[in-house]
Write a protein that holds these residues in place. Structure first.
Motif, mmCIF file in Angstrom:
data_model
loop_
_atom_site.group_PDB
_atom_site.id
_atom_site.type_symbol
_atom_site.label_atom_id
_atom_site.label_comp_id
_atom_site.label_asym_id
_atom_site.label_seq_id
_atom_site.Cartn_x
_atom_site.Cartn_y
_atom_site.Cartn_z
ATOM 1 N N GLU A 43 36.067 28.311 35.383
ATOM 2 C CA GLU A 43 37.433 28.150 35.848
ATOM 3 C C GLU A 43 37.586 28.707 37.261
ATOM 4 O OE1 GLU A 43 39.774 28.346 31.548
ATOM 5 O OE2 GLU A 43 40.167 29.834 33.097
ATOM 6 N N ARG A 44 38.559 28.178 37.969
ATOM 7 C CA ARG A 44 38.861 28.687 39.303
ATOM 8 C C ARG A 44 39.405 30.110 39.170
ATOM 9 N NH1 ARG A 44 41.797 24.576 43.365
ATOM 10 N NH2 ARG A 44 40.105 23.335 42.413
ATOM 11 N N GLU A 45 38.923 30.996 40.034
ATOM 12 C CA GLU A 45 39.343 32.388 39.959
ATOM 13 C C GLU A 45 39.844 32.873 41.312
ATOM 14 O OE1 GLU A 45 36.308 35.280 39.216
ATOM 15 O OE2 GLU A 45 34.879 34.368 40.597
ATOM 16 N N LEU A 46 40.789 33.798 41.260
ATOM 17 C CA LEU A 46 41.335 34.396 42.467
ATOM 18 C C LEU A 46 40.353 35.409 43.021
ATOM 19 C CD1 LEU A 46 43.758 34.814 44.389
ATOM 20 C CD2 LEU A 46 44.633 36.485 42.736
ATOM 21 N N ASN A 58 44.341 42.428 48.413
ATOM 22 C CA ASN A 58 43.838 42.690 47.069
ATOM 23 C C ASN A 58 42.602 41.846 46.833
ATOM 24 O OD1 ASN A 58 45.889 44.480 45.539
ATOM 25 N ND2 ASN A 58 47.164 42.968 46.574
ATOM 26 N N TYR A 59 41.711 42.377 45.999
ATOM 27 C CA TYR A 59 40.435 41.709 45.759
ATOM 28 C C TYR A 59 40.100 41.704 44.281
ATOM 29 C CZ TYR A 59 39.848 42.458 50.762
ATOM 30 O OH TYR A 59 40.017 42.472 52.126
ATOM 31 N N ALA A 60 39.372 40.681 43.874
ATOM 32 C CA ALA A 60 38.777 40.697 42.546
ATOM 33 C C ALA A 60 37.749 41.821 42.500
ATOM 34 C CB ALA A 60 38.116 39.360 42.265
ATOM 35 N N SER A 61 37.605 42.417 41.344
ATOM 36 C CA SER A 61 36.684 43.545 41.212
ATOM 37 C C SER A 61 35.256 43.148 41.543
ATOM 38 C CB SER A 61 36.751 44.125 39.807
ATOM 39 O OG SER A 61 36.465 43.131 38.844
ATOM 40 N N SER A 62 34.927 41.884 41.321
ATOM 41 C CA SER A 62 33.551 41.420 41.544
ATOM 42 C C SER A 62 33.181 41.344 43.024
ATOM 43 C CB SER A 62 33.356 40.050 40.897
ATOM 44 O OG SER A 62 34.276 39.111 41.416
ATOM 45 N N VAL A 63 34.173 41.344 43.919
ATOM 46 C CA VAL A 63 33.877 41.207 45.345
ATOM 47 C C VAL A 63 34.341 42.411 46.154
ATOM 48 C CG1 VAL A 63 34.110 38.703 45.120
ATOM 49 C CG2 VAL A 63 36.031 40.039 46.023
ATOM 50 N N LYS A 64 35.045 43.330 45.540
ATOM 51 C CA LYS A 64 35.603 44.467 46.256
ATOM 52 C C LYS A 64 34.496 45.264 46.931
ATOM 53 C CE LYS A 64 39.153 46.099 44.261
ATOM 54 N NZ LYS A 64 40.086 46.792 43.339
ATOM 55 N N PRO A 87 23.746 35.504 44.303
ATOM 56 C CA PRO A 87 23.689 34.126 43.803
ATOM 57 C C PRO A 87 24.929 33.729 42.991
ATOM 58 C CG PRO A 87 21.548 35.152 43.576
ATOM 59 C CD PRO A 87 22.497 36.234 44.027
ATOM 60 N N GLU A 88 25.516 34.683 42.313
ATOM 61 C CA GLU A 88 26.706 34.363 41.506
ATOM 62 C C GLU A 88 27.947 34.078 42.354
ATOM 63 O OE1 GLU A 88 24.654 36.990 41.120
ATOM 64 O OE2 GLU A 88 25.790 38.823 40.635
ATOM 65 N N ALA A 89 27.845 34.240 43.633
ATOM 66 C CA ALA A 89 28.932 33.859 44.533
ATOM 67 C C ALA A 89 28.913 32.366 44.845
ATOM 68 C CB ALA A 89 28.856 34.645 45.832
#
Length: 115
Positions: A43-46, A58-64, A87-89
Motif C-alpha cells: 500500500e502507499r505509505e506516508l 514529520n517523518y515515518a519511523s522507517s526513514v527518520k 533496498p527496501e526504499a
C-alpha cells in the motif's frame, strides 16, 4: 493543480538521491506538502510532511534520520533528500497536496535501490 516529481533513478545501497516536486495551480506557500511512496505489492505509505512555512516536519519511523523534506516557496518546489538508502526504499515516490476542495497527486518518480 499540477504536481511534477523528478529525481528518481537507480542507486546503490548506501547512496543518496534528491527528489523534487514542482507545483503549480494553487498557492504553494499556503499549503502543507507530503511525500508518499508505494513499493511493489504494498500500500502507499506516508513518508514525510512539511508545513507551509517549513516550521514543522514529520517523518515515518522507517526513514527518520536518513530522509529530509524541505521546500522552496519561491520556486514552488518541495524536496526529499534521501541518504543511506536501503533496498527496501525501492518504490514509486509521489508528492501530494491536500486543499480545501480536494487533493492532488503527482505522477510519481521511480526510485530503485539495488547493487
Amino acid at each position: 493543480v499540477q504536481l511534477v516529481e523528478s529525481g528518481g533513478g537507480l542507486v546503490q545501497p548506501g547512496g543518496s538521491l534528491r527528489l523534487s516536486c514542482a507545483a503549480s495551480g494553487f498557492t504553494f506557500s499556503n499549503a502543507d506538502m507530503r511525500w508518499y511512496r508505494q513499493a511493489p505489492g504494498k500500500e502507499r505509505e506516508l513518508v514525510a510532511t512539511i508545513s507551509s512555512t517549513s516550521s514543522n516536519t514529520n517523518y515515518a519511523s522507517s526513514v527518520k534520520g536518513r530522509f529530509t523534506i524541505s521546500r522552496d516557496n519561491a520556486k514552488n518546489t518541495v524536496y526529499l533528500q534521501m541518504n543511506s538508502l536501503k533496498p527496501e526504499a525501492t518504490a514509486v515516490y509521489y508528492c501530494r497536496v491536500i486543499l480545501r476542495w480536494g487533493t492532488a497527486w503527482g505522477q510519481g518518480t521511480q526510485v530503485t535501490v539495488s547493487s
